[in-house]
Design a protein around this motif. Sequence first.
Motif, PDB file in Angstrom:
ATOM      1  N   GLY A 159       0.825  -1.199   0.000  1.00 30.94           N
ATOM      2  CA  GLY A 159       0.000   0.000   0.000  1.00 30.94           C
ATOM      3  C   GLY A 159       0.856   1.245   0.000  1.00 30.94           C
ATOM      4  N   ASP A 160       0.361   2.319  -0.584  1.00 33.21           N
ATOM      5  CA  ASP A 160       1.076   3.595  -0.616  1.00 33.21           C
ATOM      6  C   ASP A 160       2.462   3.471  -1.239  1.00 33.21           C
ATOM      7  OD1 ASP A 160      -0.963   5.099   0.678  1.00 33.21           O
ATOM      8  OD2 ASP A 160      -0.307   4.322   2.614  1.00 33.21           O
ATOM      9  N   GLY A 161       2.624   2.526  -2.173  1.00 33.52           N
ATOM     10  CA  GLY A 161       3.926   2.338  -2.783  1.00 33.52           C
ATOM     11  C   GLY A 161       4.930   1.659  -1.886  1.00 33.52           C
ATOM     12  N   LEU A 162       4.480   1.129  -0.767  1.00 26.96           N
ATOM     13  CA  LEU A 162       5.343   0.455   0.193  1.00 26.96           C
ATOM     14  C   LEU A 162       4.956  -1.014   0.304  1.00 26.96           C
ATOM     15  CD1 LEU A 162       5.291   3.196   2.977  1.00 26.96           C
ATOM     16  CD2 LEU A 162       7.143   2.758   1.350  1.00 26.96           C
ATOM     17  N   VAL A 163       5.885  -1.813   0.832  1.00 31.83           N
ATOM     18  CA  VAL A 163       5.657  -3.238   1.053  1.00 31.83           C
ATOM     19  C   VAL A 163       6.037  -3.549   2.492  1.00 31.83           C
ATOM     20  CG1 VAL A 163       6.292  -5.584   0.378  1.00 31.83           C
ATOM     21  CG2 VAL A 163       6.147  -3.786  -1.363  1.00 31.83           C
ATOM     22  N   ALA A 164       5.153  -4.214   3.209  1.00 33.02           N
ATOM     23  CA  ALA A 164       5.422  -4.583   4.598  1.00 33.02           C
ATOM     24  C   ALA A 164       5.617  -6.082   4.704  1.00 33.02           C
ATOM     25  CB  ALA A 164       4.280  -4.141   5.500  1.00 33.02           C
ATOM     26  N   ILE A 165       6.819  -6.477   5.055  1.00 33.43           N
ATOM     27  CA  ILE A 165       7.118  -7.890   5.298  1.00 33.43           C
ATOM     28  C   ILE A 165       7.243  -8.089   6.802  1.00 33.43           C
ATOM     29  CG2 ILE A 165       8.861  -9.706   5.000  1.00 33.43           C
ATOM     30  CD1 ILE A 165       9.385  -8.545   2.207  1.00 33.43           C
ATOM     31  N   GLY A 166       6.510  -9.055   7.323  1.00 34.58           N
ATOM     32  CA  GLY A 166       6.574  -9.361   8.743  1.00 34.58           C
ATOM     33  C   GLY A 166       6.158  -8.188   9.608  1.00 34.58           C
ATOM     34  N   GLY A 167       6.947  -7.950  10.646  1.00 33.18           N
ATOM     35  CA  GLY A 167       6.586  -6.939  11.640  1.00 33.18           C
ATOM     36  C   GLY A 167       7.259  -5.604  11.449  1.00 33.18           C
ATOM     37  N   PHE A 169       8.139  -1.864  11.185  1.00 29.99           N
ATOM     38  CA  PHE A 169       7.478  -0.731  11.819  1.00 29.99           C
ATOM     39  C   PHE A 169       6.635   0.059  10.821  1.00 29.99           C
ATOM     40  CE2 PHE A 169       7.679   3.868  12.832  1.00 29.99           C
ATOM     41  CZ  PHE A 169       6.901   3.861  13.979  1.00 29.99           C
ATOM     42  N   SER A 170       5.415   0.377  11.207  1.00 26.68           N
ATOM     43  CA  SER A 170       4.451   1.165  10.432  1.00 26.68           C
ATOM     44  C   SER A 170       3.818   0.399   9.275  1.00 26.68           C
ATOM     45  CB  SER A 170       5.080   2.469   9.905  1.00 26.68           C
ATOM     46  OG  SER A 170       4.082   3.353   9.460  1.00 26.68           O
ATOM     47  N   GLY A 171       4.173  -0.867   9.091  1.00 27.15           N
ATOM     48  CA  GLY A 171       3.549  -1.657   8.048  1.00 27.15           C
ATOM     49  C   GLY A 171       3.786  -1.078   6.663  1.00 27.15           C
ATOM     50  N   ALA A 172       2.758  -1.117   5.823  1.00 25.07           N
ATOM     51  CA  ALA A 172       2.893  -0.647   4.441  1.00 25.07           C
ATOM     52  C   ALA A 172       2.365   0.772   4.292  1.00 25.07           C
ATOM     53  CB  ALA A 172       2.163  -1.586   3.493  1.00 25.07           C
ATOM     54  N   LYS A 173       2.692   1.615   5.263  1.00 24.09           N
ATOM     55  CA  LYS A 173       2.296   3.022   5.169  1.00 24.09           C
ATOM     56  C   LYS A 173       3.366   3.875   5.851  1.00 24.09           C
ATOM     57  CE  LYS A 173      -0.565   2.976   9.375  1.00 24.09           C
ATOM     58  NZ  LYS A 173      -0.106   1.649   9.832  1.00 24.09           N
ATOM     59  N   PRO A 174       3.502   5.121   5.433  1.00 26.75           N
ATOM     60  CA  PRO A 174       4.449   6.003   6.113  1.00 26.75           C
ATOM     61  C   PRO A 174       3.962   6.306   7.527  1.00 26.75           C
ATOM     62  CG  PRO A 174       3.754   6.909   3.984  1.00 26.75           C
ATOM     63  CD  PRO A 174       2.815   5.786   4.317  1.00 26.75           C
ATOM     64  N   ASP A 175       4.887   6.505   8.459  1.00 30.41           N
ATOM     65  CA  ASP A 175       4.476   6.967   9.775  1.00 30.41           C
ATOM     66  C   ASP A 175       4.623   8.491   9.809  1.00 30.41           C
ATOM     67  OD1 ASP A 175       6.931   7.672  11.900  1.00 30.41           O
ATOM     68  OD2 ASP A 175       7.541   6.488  10.159  1.00 30.41           O
ATOM     69  N   CYS A 197      16.194   2.056   8.578  1.00 25.47           N
ATOM     70  CA  CYS A 197      15.310   2.464   7.481  1.00 25.47           C
ATOM     71  C   CYS A 197      13.862   2.050   7.635  1.00 25.47           C
ATOM     72  CB  CYS A 197      15.852   1.941   6.156  1.00 25.47           C
ATOM     73  SG  CYS A 197      15.906   0.126   6.038  1.00 25.47           S
ATOM     74  N   GLY A 198      13.556   1.052   8.466  1.00 26.88           N
ATOM     75  CA  GLY A 198      12.177   0.581   8.534  1.00 26.88           C
ATOM     76  C   GLY A 198      11.690   0.160   7.160  1.00 26.88           C
ATOM     77  N   ASN A 199      10.499   0.600   6.785  1.00 29.56           N
ATOM     78  CA  ASN A 199       9.934   0.196   5.495  1.00 29.56           C
ATOM     79  C   ASN A 199      10.457   1.022   4.324  1.00 29.56           C
ATOM     80  OD1 ASN A 199       8.564   2.639   5.736  1.00 29.56           O
ATOM     81  ND2 ASN A 199       6.590   1.698   6.231  1.00 29.56           N
ATOM     82  N   GLY A 200      11.376   1.941   4.584  1.00 30.94           N
ATOM     83  CA  GLY A 200      11.994   2.724   3.514  1.00 30.94           C
ATOM     84  C   GLY A 200      11.243   3.981   3.139  1.00 30.94           C
ATOM     85  N   SER A 201      10.181   4.325   3.854  1.00 30.68           N
ATOM     86  CA  SER A 201       9.331   5.442   3.441  1.00 30.68           C
ATOM     87  C   SER A 201      10.025   6.795   3.532  1.00 30.68           C
ATOM     88  CB  SER A 201       8.043   5.464   4.278  1.00 30.68           C
ATOM     89  OG  SER A 201       8.333   5.684   5.649  1.00 30.68           O
ATOM     90  N   VAL A 202      11.005   6.942   4.423  1.00 35.46           N
ATOM     91  CA  VAL A 202      11.640   8.245   4.616  1.00 35.46           C
ATOM     92  C   VAL A 202      12.481   8.659   3.411  1.00 35.46           C
ATOM     93  CG1 VAL A 202      13.328   9.527   5.994  1.00 35.46           C
ATOM     94  CG2 VAL A 202      11.598   8.125   7.134  1.00 35.46           C
ATOM     95  N   ASP A 214      16.925  -4.956  11.703  1.00 25.13           N
ATOM     96  CA  ASP A 214      15.773  -5.853  11.647  1.00 25.13           C
ATOM     97  C   ASP A 214      15.605  -6.392  10.234  1.00 25.13           C
ATOM     98  OD1 ASP A 214      13.198  -6.942  12.768  1.00 25.13           O
ATOM     99  OD2 ASP A 214      12.407  -5.711  11.154  1.00 25.13           O
ATOM    100  N   ALA A 215      15.642  -7.706  10.091  1.00 27.17           N
ATOM    101  CA  ALA A 215      15.567  -8.311   8.761  1.00 27.17           C
ATOM    102  C   ALA A 215      14.255  -8.000   8.061  1.00 27.17           C
ATOM    103  CB  ALA A 215      15.759  -9.825   8.865  1.00 27.17           C
ATOM    104  N   ASP A 216      13.148  -7.897   8.802  1.00 24.10           N
ATOM    105  CA  ASP A 216      11.869  -7.568   8.184  1.00 24.10           C
ATOM    106  C   ASP A 216      11.930  -6.193   7.522  1.00 24.10           C
ATOM    107  OD1 ASP A 216      11.070  -9.956   9.282  1.00 24.10           O
ATOM    108  OD2 ASP A 216       9.529  -9.102  10.585  1.00 24.10           O
ATOM    109  N   ALA A 217      12.584  -5.239   8.199  1.00 23.78           N
ATOM    110  CA  ALA A 217      12.727  -3.894   7.639  1.00 23.78           C
ATOM    111  C   ALA A 217      13.559  -3.917   6.365  1.00 23.78           C
ATOM    112  CB  ALA A 217      13.349  -2.966   8.672  1.00 23.78           C
ATOM    113  N   VAL A 218      14.677  -4.615   6.411  1.00 26.59           N
ATOM    114  CA  VAL A 218      15.567  -4.685   5.248  1.00 26.59           C
ATOM    115  C   VAL A 218      14.846  -5.293   4.048  1.00 26.59           C
ATOM    116  CG1 VAL A 218      17.667  -5.784   4.364  1.00 26.59           C
ATOM    117  CG2 VAL A 218      17.669  -4.717   6.627  1.00 26.59           C
ATOM    118  N   LEU A 219      14.127  -6.377   4.275  1.00 27.24           N
ATOM    119  CA  LEU A 219      13.389  -7.022   3.189  1.00 27.24           C
ATOM    120  C   LEU A 219      12.284  -6.121   2.648  1.00 27.24           C
ATOM    121  CD1 LEU A 219      13.163 -10.582   4.755  1.00 27.24           C
ATOM    122  CD2 LEU A 219      14.430  -9.980   2.685  1.00 27.24           C
TER     123      LEU A 219
END
Length: 316
Positions: A159-167, A169-175, A197-202, A214-219
């Motif tokens: 969602g929002d051009g983002l991908v959330a894998i696992g846990g 932070f902030s899932g598939a949306k910017p915080d 970087c978390g989900n990379g939104s910044v 966190d591997a989930d963030a990197v992925l």
Amino acid sequence: MRTLDSLIADTALVRASATTLICHDPTLDLTRTALAAGGPVVFLDSDFARSQEAAALGAVVAGDVRLDSFLAGSSGAAVAVGEMPKSLARLDYLARSIAGAGYTDVRVVLGANNKHLSRGMNAVLGESFDDVSASLGRGKFRCLVASGPRGVAYEPVRGDGLVAIGGVFSGAKPDRGGELLRSCLPAEPGRLLDLGCGNGSVTRGLGGVATDSDADAVLSARAIGMEATWDDAGSQFADASFDTIALNPPFHDGTTVDATLVQQLLDAAVRLLTPSGTLYLVHNSHLRYRGEVERRFSSVEQVARDRTFTVVRATR
């Protein structure tokens, strides 16, 4: 060994004839117990530092590979153990990856303080396993036990051009804090690092590189095309590698607020910035992060603030 760890170990009945999957092990005592039992031990914990220690102890580490891919094609018996993740998204990722791996006999035992267990956790496990029940309690602690894997698969949230894998932070949306930080970054940042970087939104689309422990963030960051490393506070990068660093640091350790988590990341920022480089940091305004920044940087100024978050710019 903590009471919680001993309850998990006793409930799981780890044995040499089964593969032990370590889901979340802050103390590594569950990993040591499983290795002592003599069977294969696979470490699925997403934390970089713990994963390095587990590998040194003799466990096989999944690392920065998607768990469903890493476990695919497994067979035989397995028991998955660990402290219950606080994120339902991380729990779903673990449950679907383990249930869909191919084990003919698998049992999941995840424990926590009673006040941190919820019906939502039962529901998430119930989507991947036929049987979900609670163990007997021990003091303030209890385990959820799941068995009977279903034919499920894992699919990241998008969602929002983002991908959330696992846990992540902030899932598939910017915080909101990250968005405020992004709005303050220079149009021409030079060599840019998203530290934590978390989900990379910044920093998505800004041409920099990213790192997270966190591997989930990197992925998740890689899934939107970012170059991201899995390491401890940018340890893979050389000194003075970056002109600009963006930092949206964590402030929770599990379920506890811990404002000291920023300290290692600030030390890393000092090391990684060029002498004329700039750090942009966002933090919850009620947390006293500015003093930590001023102890490391000679010039610190506030560049943005809203009702919840503050962004500071710092140079050496």
